[in-house]
Structures are given as C-alpha cells and as structure tokens.
Design an enzyme around this catalytic site. Structure first.
Site, short mmCIF file in Angstrom:
data_model
loop_
_atom_site.label_atom_id
_atom_site.label_comp_id
_atom_site.label_asym_id
_atom_site.label_seq_id
_atom_site.Cartn_x
_atom_site.Cartn_y
_atom_site.Cartn_z
N HIS A 67 26.53 46.10 17.70
CA HIS A 67 26.69 46.81 18.97
C HIS A 67 26.91 48.31 18.69
O HIS A 67 26.40 49.17 19.42
CB HIS A 67 27.88 46.23 19.73
CG HIS A 67 27.84 46.44 21.20
ND1 HIS A 67 28.78 45.92 22.06
CD2 HIS A 67 26.99 47.12 22.00
CE1 HIS A 67 28.50 46.25 23.30
NE2 HIS A 67 27.42 46.99 23.30
N HIS B 98 30.89 36.90 13.91
CA HIS B 98 31.46 37.47 15.13
C HIS B 98 31.66 38.98 14.98
O HIS B 98 31.19 39.78 15.80
CB HIS B 98 32.79 36.78 15.43
CG HIS B 98 33.49 37.30 16.65
ND1 HIS B 98 33.50 36.62 17.84
CD2 HIS B 98 34.21 38.43 16.87
CE1 HIS B 98 34.18 37.32 18.74
NE2 HIS B 98 34.64 38.41 18.16
N GLU B 99 32.36 39.38 13.93
CA GLU B 99 32.64 40.81 13.75
C GLU B 99 31.36 41.59 13.46
O GLU B 99 31.22 42.75 13.85
CB GLU B 99 33.67 41.02 12.63
CG GLU B 99 35.02 40.36 12.88
CD GLU B 99 35.64 40.73 14.23
OE1 GLU B 99 35.36 41.84 14.74
OE2 GLU B 99 36.38 39.91 14.78
N HIS C 190 29.81 42.59 16.68
CA HIS C 190 30.40 43.84 17.17
C HIS C 190 29.80 45.03 16.43
O HIS C 190 29.52 46.07 17.03
CB HIS C 190 31.92 43.83 16.95
CG HIS C 190 32.70 43.02 17.93
ND1 HIS C 190 32.54 43.15 19.29
CD2 HIS C 190 33.67 42.09 17.74
CE1 HIS C 190 33.38 42.32 19.90
NE2 HIS C 190 34.07 41.67 18.99
#
Length: 687
Positions: free
Chosen positions: A483, A476-477, A480
C-alpha cells in the site's frame, strides 16, 4: 548553521542511497535540538501563511500548509518509529520531555484563528475554483482536520482543549512504556528437564538460547510471542501453562510502577472529555465520523451480525476440544483459557494430522521471504534488491530497493523480523518517508517503508523456522507495505496508508488469503535441509484445516471490538472497576470460562496507546472487504495480473484521495456483503 547543527545529521542533506535516514550517524542527543529547531521553523512557516495579506488560495494557504514542517515531520517520524522498534530508557525519557512541547506546537497550529480563517475561505470557495479532484479532496481533509482538532472551539474552551490533549499524550506514552517494561521484565526460568515435557525441540533450543542471553541456567520462557505461543500450545505441565497465561494476561495490573489500571480510566475519561468539548456525545461518535462505518450503530450492526453467524459454531468448537480433553483428564474436566491452545492443537493434529512443528522445516525465513517477494513479482512485476549500503537502525534489519516492472525505482523497504528488548510486541508497518509528487518539477518522491515483526529467532543449530501463523503475519504486513510502495498521489498527507482506519486493513488482509493457496506455497515452501518441496498431501492438510476453530477466532476479534466500543461509547466518566467492566463488556462473545484476575484493557495497546481507539472493529470490517475482493482473484485466477493491476491502480496507488467505497466499487464493481466471509470460513455454503 551553528556548530551544534553542523554536527547533527538531521540538519544535513543526506548523502545516503535514495536519501534514506542515516541511522549510523544519528544519536539520541541529536533528537532534542532537531525537534526544537523543527518546531521553530514550522512556527515561522505557519505565521507566514496566517499573516499573508493576499487573498487565500489553494497554493498560498492549503498547499503551503501541506508543505510546512518538513524537518519536524522527518525527525518525529524517526523518533516515533525507533521508540517502537529499538527503544531505550534515554529515548523514553526524551519522549516524555518532548511530548508537551510537540503537543503545544500542534495545538498552536490547529487553534491559530487567522490560519483557520484562510483555510476556511479556500474550503468555502473550493467548488468555484479550478481545482482538481485531488486538490478539492485535500482542501476538504485539511479543513475537516482543523475542525476536528478544535479550530471551531470558542475561546473559553481552547485552553481546556490544550490541557486535555497534553494530558492524553503523556498518558498514552506511559501506557505503552509500562506494557513494554512488564513484557520485558517477566521470565519463567526452568531448570528441571521434566518440566519441558511436550515442548518441541525448536522451542527448547530457543529457550536455551534465551537463558544464555540472560545469563541463567536451564531454559527461559518469556512473554514474547515466539516463546509464549508454543509454550501454551505444547507444554504438558498444566500448572506451568497456567502460570505463564496468568503472567501474560495480568500485565500492568500488579501493585507496582507499571500498573495501567488507573491510566486506562484516565485515557477513557480524557478522550470522552475531548470529544464532548468538540460537541460529540462520546469519543466513538467523534472518531467514527470520518470512517467508512460512520457511526457506532453501523459498528454494532456488524459485530452483532458476526455474533449471530459465528456463535453456534464457536460453541461447537469449544465442545469438541472439551470432549477430547476429557478423554484423558476425566469427565468433569473444564478446558480453561490456559488449556485452549494445548488441546486445540491436539484436536487439530488428530483431525488433520498437522501442526506447526511439521510445517516449520518448510517455512525457513529466507525461503518465505523469497516466496512473499516473489508473489509481488508475479502479481505486479516488481522486484527487490538488497542494498547493504543503505543504513539500518539494528543489525537484524535488512534494506531493499524495490523496482517497478519497467525498472523504475519504486521504494526502499526495511524488514525487521525478530524480537529484542528494545522492540514492542506485535507486528506493524510504518514508513520513514511518505510518497508525494513535486508539482513544479513533476518529480515523484518515492517512499521508505518498514515492516517490523516478532518472529521465531534462529538458534545456534537452525535458521529461523516460522510457524504458519508467522508466515501469515508476514503476508499481512507485506500487504500494508505494498500500500505504501505503490503510493502515487500528489500530496503526502493523502499518500499510501493515509486512509480511513477501517479501510487500511484491506490491502494487508487480502494478502493473507494466499497463505492457503497450493500454487503459492509451491513457489517457496521447501525443506530447509533437503530442499524437498512441501508435499501435496501436507498442503492439502493445510487447506483442509484452514477453518479449524475459525468461529472461535472470529468471536475473539469480535470480543475485542465490543470491548473497544464499550470503552469509547461512554458519555459519563468511568470510575468503576476496570476488570469487572471489561468482563461485562465482552461477555456475549466469550467462549472460554472467565478468569477473574485476567485483564486485556491494561495491555490493549491498539486502543489505548495505538491508533485503533473506537476502531478495533476495523479488522473485521476490512475482513468483509478482503473476502469479497479475494473472491475475484479466486474467480479469475490467484495470480491474475489484470486483477492485480486493477487492485494496484484503483486501491493501492490511490491512498486517501477519494472515499474508500468509491475506490472499492471501482475495483470490485459492487459494494461488499458479509457472504464471501461466511463462505470462506465455512459458516455458509455457496448455493
């Protein structure tokens, strides 16, 4: 430059690799003078823009504003990030002292009438000038930002706005500090080995290490996730489970200096007052205006859809767990919140013959890291090279250079995996430097990204062996981080994760889908002692159990969304009982029996001291997007590089340069529906 500045690393041009932050040289006493000098410099820059007698243009007004405050921006970024990842009493005290100065400075900018008039002039002429689409978007975002931060307020309301924002800044600081201190102060010390019944060896070893660190005999359990979660899942002693549950779920409600109950009221009322001063009915209306959802009606529509779809399944899940518990505890036994993890784990083990302890040996942190980095290499062609010459802020932190498939430098990535006293709980991605392109030279200034987590620590005898949930959190992180890593915009304020809050979770949540993909797990999940690849049978059990209690998990998130909206759709001051209001706000999404003394709001950092106020629904909103988006990977192949490249080019690299739905439809070819999520969770089946 005076002598004091000459000795302060913030005033030097960094000689570190890629101009990274020289953490090894920065001391607490360097922050205050650098912040004050940064305020002075930006104030001068703003005055020069505001007092410019020439006709306002994009270059001399909006772009000049965009480029102002570089020193202040960098110092406050480092300062803010360290307060989350490696804080101490000195930093917290300094934050309280600097907050009023910074708040006054930012208000001075946003309420500068001459500056706003120039920005407004550029905004009104934006379609008549030869601006690119990205420049037009920057003009719109800049103008809207000023309006949303009080630029259109009449003079008599401006002082009130200043007072309210200063008050809110101090309240949110205090809320976060209290939460950290309550978490760090608690410890459950056990000296009788029989009290450890049911706990796996890895948890007992970690508790012994913690006891040694804290100079205690026996075993110490804390409220940090790697300690709390396995205790609640495995400990046979129900009284101790209840004790730890109550400690965790009553944080910041006790009669001491860390009580947040009154602070919750003050934050809610202050935000409401700010929103109403700006002309909105409530704070949610203010916040949602620049979100994909647009208004509270759309948020409630999503939450109600999820409630309707998932509640029957969640109630069935609870009944199944209760039935299992009553086999050993008697027919009148009621599964309470401190029993849920314990008996759910037993039911999952019975149904699927799988649990965290079976998986841990195959999820050694070093291997998981190789797997996650390798996934990015396979999808996007990028590579990661650790560089020990890049300074870090704690020995636990590693720094990597990230290179594109053509060998070009893309970013610096810091990884910080384990809990410690100075780190707040949870997991997050942040940055120490955003990406932007220098229009004069064409130089693409690349970002410095950080992912921070609280994973199981290594012990004296074993490396860090993760749970499956921890591996998912890493993915998940890391989503990010991608991104940020792939950011490729001209302007810093539109770069990377500077997107609508209900869109920012798409790149992170789409990565979680890989956790249950056999071909991904086979790239790294090897037994840390034998090197044996995770058996196919065990992988199949992971896949088969992936929707275990999915409906309960969904309603838990919905309950947080309902609580958040209940706090921020208010249009009258709150003076009631926080706990009673909370219980009423989320009761229709609650599956487990109510515990009167428990309170989420007093420790709900996301919505009271983080960026998710009137925005917690974003996780479910983005989950609809990620399920729909990943269905394309499933259709074309999960390692399909063409789909990955489209995701990179249409979403990851674009930041906030266009409306999120425009970007999403460009990638997906259609707007998302809830169907893909329902199918993924087994609530609805493909026709």
């Amino acid at each position: 430059m005076n002598m004091m500045q000459a000795q302060n690393p913030f005033f030097e041009k960094y000689s570190t690799p890629h101009g990274t932050t020289p953490f090894n040289k920065i001391k607490t006493e360097h922050f205050e003078p650098a912040i004050k000098e940064g305020i002075r410099r930006q104030a001068n820059e703003i005055n020069a823009i505001a007092n410019d007698l020439s006709t306002p243009t994009f270059e001399n007004t909006v772009l000049a504003y965009e480029k102002s405050g570089q020193l202040l921006g960098h110092v406050t970024t480092v300062f803010g990030n360290l307060r989350g990842a490696e804080t101490n009493e000195e930093l917290q005290k300094l934050a309280r002292e600097m907050s009023p100065l910074l708040n006054e400075h930012y208000n001075n900018i946003m309420l500068n009438e001459k500056l706003f008039e120039r920005i407004k002039s550029v905004y009104e002429q934006r379609e008549k000038t030869n601006l690119t689409a990205e420049q037009q978007h920057l003009v719109k975002e800049t103008y809207t930002g000023f309006v949303r931060y009080g630029a259109n307020l009449p003079n008599e309301n401006r002082e009130k706005y200043r007072q309210l924002t200063e008050k809110l800044n101090l309240l949110t600081l205090q809320f976060g500090e209290n939460n950290l201190k309550e978490t760090n102060d608690y410890q459950l010390v056990l000296t009788d080995k029989t009290q450890l019944s049911g706990l796996p060896e890895s948890t007992i070893e970690a508790a012994a290490e913690t006891a040694k660190e804290k100079k205690k005999d026996g075993w110490v359990f804390t409220l940090q996730a790697p300690s709390y979660i396995p205790f609640m899942m495995y400990a046979d002693n129900r009284d101790l489970r209840r004790q730890l549950y109550i400690a965790y779920n009553t944080k910041c409600t006790h009669d001491n200096e860390y009580n947040n109950l009154e602070i919750v009221k003050e934050i809610v009322n202050t935000r409401m007052e700010i929103a109403q001063l700006l002309g909105y009915d409530n704070f949610a209306a203010y916040k949602l205006e620049d979100r994909m959802a647009k208004n509270s009606e759309a948020v409630y529509k999503l939450l109600e859809q999820l409630l309707e779809a998932y509640t029957p399944a969640a109630q069935k899940e609870y009944a199944e767990v209760q039935t299992l518990a009553r086999e050993t505890e008697g027919s009148d036994f009621v599964v309470m919140p401190w029993d849920w993890s314990y008996y759910s784990h037993k039911l999952k083990d019975r149904k699927f013959k799988i649990n965290d302890e079976m998986l841990r040996p195959y999820l050694e942190l070093g291997n998981v890291k190789k797997g996650v980095f390798g996934l990015a290499t396979r999808l996007y062609g990028i590579t990661f090279k650790e560089n020990p010459e890049i300074p870090v802020y704690h020995p636990d932190v590693d720094a990597y250079e990230v290179f594109d498939k053509n060998g070009d430098f893309l970013a610096v990535l810091y990884t910080d995996f384990h809990p410690r006293v100075g780190k707040r709980s949870g997991a997050w991605m942040t940055n120490y430097k955003e990406q932007w392109i220098d229009e004069a030279t064409g130089e693409n200034s690349r970002p410095h990204i950080s992912i921070v987590m609280n994973f199981t620590k290594p012990t004296q005898d074993k490396p860090a062996l993760l749970t499956f949930d921890e591996m998912e959190t890493f993915l998940h992180e890391f989503g990010h981080a991608l991104h940020g890593i792939f950011a490729n915009t001209t302007y810093e304020s539109l770069s990377g994760t500077n997107v609508y809050r209900d869109f920012v979770e798409l790149p992170s949540q789409i990565m979680e889908n890989f956790a249950t993909e056999k071909t991904f797990l086979h790239t790294f999940a090897k037994h840390y002692l034998t090197g044996e690849l995770i058996p196919d049978e065990l992988v199949q059990r992971i896949i088969d159990s992936s929707n275990f209690n999915a409906a309960y998990a969904c309603l838990r998130q919905v309950s947080f969304g309902l609580l958040d909206m209940a706090w921020y759709t208010r249009n009258t001051p709150f003076e009631e009982d926080v706990k009673a209001y909370e219980h009423e706000a989320w009761k229709k999404a609650q599956v487990l029996p109510r515990v009167n003394e428990a309170c989420m709001s007093s420790q709900f950092s996301h919505i009271f001291s983080g960026g998710y106020s009137a925005g917690y629904y974003s996780y479910k909103w983005a989950e609809v997007l990620d399920a729909d988006a990943f269905s394309l990977f499933k259709q074309e192949g999960i390692f399909n590089t063409a789909i990955a490249e489209s995701f990179r080019n249409n979403i990851l690299s674009k930041g906030g340069t266009e409306h999120p739905m425009t970007l999403y439809k460009r990638f997906r070819g259609q707007e998302p529906t809830i169907d893909a999520l329902l199918i993924r969770n087994g609530i609805k089946f493909n026709q």
